[in-house]
Design a protein around this motif. Structure first.
Motif, short mmCIF file in Angstrom:
data_model
loop_
_atom_site.label_atom_id
_atom_site.label_comp_id
_atom_site.label_asym_id
_atom_site.label_seq_id
_atom_site.Cartn_x
_atom_site.Cartn_y
_atom_site.Cartn_z
N SER A 73 -6.37 -3.10 17.48
CA SER A 73 -5.02 -2.73 17.91
C SER A 73 -4.95 -1.31 18.45
N ASN A 74 -5.66 -0.38 17.79
CA ASN A 74 -5.53 1.03 18.13
C ASN A 74 -6.79 1.66 18.71
N GLY A 75 -7.93 1.04 18.51
CA GLY A 75 -9.19 1.64 18.94
C GLY A 75 -9.66 2.78 18.05
N ALA A 76 -9.00 2.97 16.93
CA ALA A 76 -9.35 4.01 15.95
C ALA A 76 -8.47 3.80 14.73
N MET A 77 -8.84 4.45 13.63
CA MET A 77 -7.95 4.50 12.48
C MET A 77 -6.86 5.50 12.85
N VAL A 78 -5.60 5.11 12.70
CA VAL A 78 -4.48 5.94 13.14
C VAL A 78 -3.57 6.23 11.95
#
Length: 186
Positions: A73-78
């Motif tokens: 969903s985000n391409g990273a931990m957000v």
């Protein structure tokens, strides 16, 4: 499983001392995924500042060659705090609100296991990705070749580096959602 018995008119032959009956049956193609046992309790959240490798188990049930795909969903931990969200990548105070991580797959099949190299989560968000298992619909992603996986285990492996990477991060809970889809290979 659907089984259809077919007895075409030419399949029934008889002579004076025997009868031959041809019977044909089919099994429908199926390919699915089911959740594995829970691996993390909310009270035991991992620390983003310490190197981690986490495994999330699932079960495959594909009686035909398949493809498996993962998207982020985000391409990273957000940072999960909308009140402190600033521009993408940092909070209003200048701290980063993202943590990079990697994703890999390990799959059992009815033949040989399949293990992938890790891909950056950032490569799991858009078409044209260099990650071989990126995809958003059934039939996309990593091909099983000619292998099937009837009631076999799979695992998504998530990891990140720890230590001081020179980036200051805002305190809080970080998250991302990985979506796994599986379907007959197209």
């Amino acid at each position: 499983m659907a089984i259809a018995l077919v007895a075409p008119s030419t399949a029934f032959a008889a002579d004076a001392d025997h009868i031959a009956i041809d019977v044909t049956a089919t099994i429908a193609e199926r390919c699915g995924i089911a959740r594995g046992p829970a691996t993390l309790a909310s009270a035991a959240l991992p620390d983003l500042e310490t190197a981690q490798t986490l495994g999330f188990d699932f079960q495959l049930d594909c009686n035909t060659p398949f493809a498996i795909a993962v998207s982020s969903s985000n391409g990273a931990m957000v940072l999960d705090d909308p009140t402190r969200a600033g521009p993408v990548g940092r909070t209003e105070t200048g701290f980063s609100n993202r943590k990079a991580y990697s994703v890999a797959l390990a799959l059992e099949t009815d033949d040989a296991p399949i293990a992938t190299r890790p891909c950056d989560a950032a490569d799991l968000v858009a078409a044209g990705s260099a990650c071989p298992f990126y995809g958003t619909v059934a039939g996309q992603g990593l091909s099983s070749g000619r292998r099937t996986a009837i009631r076999r285990n799979g695992r998504v492996i998530v990891g990140w580096r720890g230590g001081d990477d020179g980036i200051r991060r805002a305190a809080g809970t970080y998250q991302d959602t990985l979506t796994i889809v599986v379907g007959p290979r197209t």
